[in-house]
Design an enzyme around this catalytic site. Structure first.
Site, PDB file in Angstrom:
ATOM      1  N   ARG A 166       0.831  -1.220   0.000  1.00 59.14           N
ATOM      2  CA  ARG A 166       0.000   0.000   0.000  1.00 59.14           C
ATOM      3  C   ARG A 166       0.865   1.270   0.000  1.00 59.14           C
ATOM      4  NH1 ARG A 166      -3.042  -3.609  -0.717  1.00 59.14           N
ATOM      5  NH2 ARG A 166      -5.176  -3.837   0.026  1.00 59.14           N
ATOM      6  N   SER A 239     -10.570  -0.528   3.069  1.00 64.29           N
ATOM      7  CA  SER A 239      -9.863  -0.671   4.354  1.00 64.29           C
ATOM      8  C   SER A 239      -9.425   0.701   4.840  1.00 64.29           C
ATOM      9  CB  SER A 239      -8.624  -1.535   4.182  1.00 64.29           C
ATOM     10  OG  SER A 239      -8.974  -2.818   3.731  1.00 64.29           O
ATOM     11  N   GLU A 335      -5.035   4.226   6.171  1.00 64.69           N
ATOM     12  CA  GLU A 335      -4.685   3.955   4.774  1.00 64.69           C
ATOM     13  C   GLU A 335      -5.055   5.084   3.816  1.00 64.69           C
ATOM     14  OE1 GLU A 335      -4.935   1.026   1.107  1.00 64.69           O
ATOM     15  OE2 GLU A 335      -6.506   0.809   2.574  1.00 64.69           O
TER      16      GLU A 335
HETATM   17  N1  EPU Z   1     -10.821 -10.371  10.043  1.00 64.95           N
HETATM   18  C1  EPU Z   1     -11.525 -10.420  11.196  1.00 64.95           C
HETATM   19  N2  EPU Z   1     -12.484  -9.488  11.432  1.00 64.95           N
HETATM   20  C2  EPU Z   1     -12.765  -8.516  10.547  1.00 64.95           C
HETATM   21  C3  EPU Z   1     -12.026  -8.439   9.364  1.00 64.95           C
HETATM   22  C4  EPU Z   1     -11.054  -9.384   9.129  1.00 64.95           C
HETATM   23  O1  EPU Z   1     -11.324 -11.302  12.028  1.00 64.95           O
HETATM   24  O2  EPU Z   1     -13.660  -7.724  10.833  1.00 64.95           O
HETATM   25  C5  EPU Z   1      -9.824 -11.404   9.754  1.00 64.95           C
HETATM   26  C6  EPU Z   1     -10.336 -12.346   8.672  1.00 64.95           C
HETATM   27  O3  EPU Z   1     -11.106 -13.368   9.186  1.00 64.95           O
HETATM   28  C7  EPU Z   1      -9.076 -12.862   8.060  1.00 64.95           C
HETATM   29  C8  EPU Z   1      -8.113 -11.687   8.202  1.00 64.95           C
HETATM   30  O4  EPU Z   1      -8.664 -10.836   9.202  1.00 64.95           O
HETATM   31  O5  EPU Z   1      -8.568 -13.937   8.797  1.00 64.95           O
HETATM   32  C9  EPU Z   1      -7.922 -10.945   6.904  1.00 64.95           C
HETATM   33  O6  EPU Z   1      -9.192 -10.486   6.433  1.00 64.95           O
HETATM   34  P1  EPU Z   1      -9.505 -10.243   4.880  1.00 64.95           P
HETATM   35  O7  EPU Z   1      -9.055 -11.381   4.064  1.00 64.95           O
HETATM   36  O8  EPU Z   1     -10.906  -9.778   4.783  1.00 64.95           O
HETATM   37  O9  EPU Z   1      -8.525  -9.092   4.470  1.00 64.95           O
HETATM   38  P2  EPU Z   1      -8.063  -7.777   5.215  1.00 64.95           P
HETATM   39  O10 EPU Z   1      -6.684  -8.004   5.726  1.00 64.95           O
HETATM   40  O11 EPU Z   1      -9.095  -7.331   6.169  1.00 64.95           O
HETATM   41  C10 EPU Z   1      -6.904  -6.926   3.018  1.00 64.95           C
HETATM   42  C11 EPU Z   1      -6.842  -5.666   2.238  1.00 64.95           C
HETATM   43  C12 EPU Z   1      -8.097  -5.486   1.398  1.00 64.95           C
HETATM   44  C13 EPU Z   1      -8.207  -6.676   0.456  1.00 64.95           C
HETATM   45  C14 EPU Z   1      -8.222  -7.970   1.271  1.00 64.95           C
HETATM   46  C15 EPU Z   1      -8.150  -9.198   0.403  1.00 64.95           C
HETATM   47  C16 EPU Z   1      -5.471  -4.116   3.507  1.00 64.95           C
HETATM   48  C17 EPU Z   1      -5.433  -2.900   4.365  1.00 64.95           C
HETATM   49  N3  EPU Z   1      -6.675  -4.523   3.125  1.00 64.95           N
HETATM   50  O12 EPU Z   1      -7.983  -6.791   3.943  1.00 64.95           O
HETATM   51  O13 EPU Z   1      -7.943  -4.310   0.628  1.00 64.95           O
HETATM   52  O14 EPU Z   1      -9.366  -6.604  -0.337  1.00 64.95           O
HETATM   53  O15 EPU Z   1      -7.063  -8.016   2.145  1.00 64.95           O
HETATM   54  O16 EPU Z   1      -6.885  -9.263  -0.183  1.00 64.95           O
HETATM   55  O17 EPU Z   1      -4.432  -4.664   3.195  1.00 64.95           O
HETATM   56  C18 EPU Z   1      -8.373  -1.960   0.671  1.00 64.95           C
HETATM   57  O18 EPU Z   1      -7.153  -1.810   0.693  1.00 64.95           O
HETATM   58  O19 EPU Z   1      -9.168  -0.999   0.658  1.00 64.95           O
HETATM   59  C19 EPU Z   1      -8.906  -3.318   0.684  1.00 64.95           C
HETATM   60  C20 EPU Z   1     -10.219  -3.566   0.749  1.00 64.95           C
END
Ligand code: EPU
Length: 339
Positions: A166, A239, A335
């Site tokens: 990012r 995010s 972010e």
């Molecule tokens: N999780 C939770 N609770 C929540 C959200 C997430 O426990 O409320 C846990 C999930 O269960 C999972 C882990 O956190 O084990 C990761 O969650 P997820 O795969 O949804 O991804 P994220 O880390 O929350 C990142 C990116 C997203 C991208 C997704 C998929 C960042 C800041 N965000 O989110 O990007 O779509 O991975 O690759 O890196 C964005 O940048 O705007 C964005 C949406």
């Protein structure tokens, strides 16, 4: 096309949070000439120039005393093709997801994991957009930017962009480079990336054992739609925090204290934690105060239920940051660009 300047325009429709602030001056740039005209107009009025794409990575906290220039240039072309790669170039103002769909319709592979990300092509390199195991840098072939200091055009190679999670040179040197067009190295037959989180499982549930790039795109659209609010229905900027990188000692300590901690060791020894997990565990998921809230299905996403101001959203973010720091000793970095 000449530049149409408008005064005191509401930016509500131009930021996906749907925050209602105004721009002192506003214009669309349809091409490089429009960009240069805007730079001149801003200089003549001694106003800063703020460039926006889809406004999907932006939190506006007050009226913008600047010329807000929305990149609206359009055009997609195949520049060349050899046995391995197809080089595609798109203008900065092209909306991202329709560009991904166009590439899939051409039979090109590479952008499918980045399906349904809001925003524009020109904004994508800024924060090296990423999702489901692929980042922009993995399909990047170069870009053309205007140096606002000298007025010269410059070509950037992959290494020169200094992409990181990012992050990029363009984010670090904010206000200097104005991205005009971006090139991508796609292919007609490269392998798919199915190993992030629920992608493979989703395809299996649909009975797809030999997925195409379009199948992957559709699976990712479905996964995203389930968890991430559609900005057209509920204001948000994806995010709101980055997933923090912490020292292995802190990760170890947290793992011992917090059953189920979601953590990903990195090649450099640091550990990436799921910020959404920490925020949810701290009790913020679904929290709402006035019209500012934390999405009920994804704790990493702040939402505007309609009338939230940027200040209220930022205030909520700061409370979450302070709470996560106090509970876990982890600093969360915001972010989107906060203005
Ligand atoms: N999780 C939770 N609770 C929540 C959200 C997430 O426990 O409320 C846990 C999930 O269960 C999972 C882990 O956190 O084990 C990761 O969650 P997820 O795969 O949804 O991804 P994220 O880390 O929350 C990142 C990116 C997203 C991208 C997704 C998929 C960042 C800041 N965000 O989110 O990007 O779509 O991975 O690759 O890196 C964005 O940048 O705007 C964005 C949406």
């Amino acid at each position: 096309m000449s530049l149409q300047l408008q005064e005191w325009v509401s930016l509500r429709a131009f930021n996906t949070f749907g925050v209602d602030v105004r721009a002192q001056l506003f214009a669309d740039a349809h091409d490089e000439q429009g960009v240069r005209a805007a730079l001149l107009a801003a200089a003549q009025r001694e106003l800063p120039l703020l460039v926006i794409g889809g406004g999907s990575n932006l939190l506006l906290t007050r009226d913008v005393e600047a010329l807000v220039l929305r990149m609206a240039s359009r055009g997609i072309r195949i520049l060349g093709e050899d046995r391995q790669r197809v080089i595609v170039e798109a203008e900065a103002g092209e909306p991202w997801h329709p560009f991904v769909l166009w590439s899939l319709q051409q039979g090109l592979v590479g952008l499918e994991n980045l399906s349904l990300i809001p925003g524009t092509v020109g904004a994508a390199p800024m924060q090296n957009i990423g999702a489901y195991g692929v980042e922009l840098k993995d399909v990047f072939a170069g870009l053309t930017a205007l140096d606002r200091q000298t007025g010269e055009l410059r070509e950037f190679s992959l290494l020169e962009c200094a992409f990181a999670y990012r992050d990029s040179l363009f984010k670090r040197e904010a206000g200097r480079w104005l991205i005009l067009r971006v090139r991508f190295a796609l292919s007609r037959a490269s392998e798919l990336h199915l190993d992030y989180g629920p992608v493979r499982q989703r395809l299996a549930e649909q009975g797809i054992s030999a997925p195409t790039a379009t199948d992957v795109s559709q699976a990712i659209c479905a996964i995203r739609s389930e968890k991430l609010p559609d900005p057209a229905e509920l204001g948000n900027a994806g995010s709101f925090f980055k997933n923090p990188l912490v020292a292995p000692e802190l990760a170890e300590r947290l793992r011992a204290e917090q059953a189920g901690l979601v953590a990903f060791p990195q090649a450099d020894g640091q550990v990436k934690l799921a910020a959404g997990w920490l925020i949810e565990r701290a009790g913020w998921k679904g929290f709402r105060e006035g019209d500012a809230g934390v999405h009920r299905l994804q704790a990493l996403v702040l939402v505007n239920y309609g009338g939230a101001t940027g200040q209220q959203l930022l205030g909520l973010a700061q409370r979450i940051q302070a709470d996560v720091l106090a509970r876990y000793g982890v600093s969360l970095e915001i972010e989107p660009n906060v203005l």
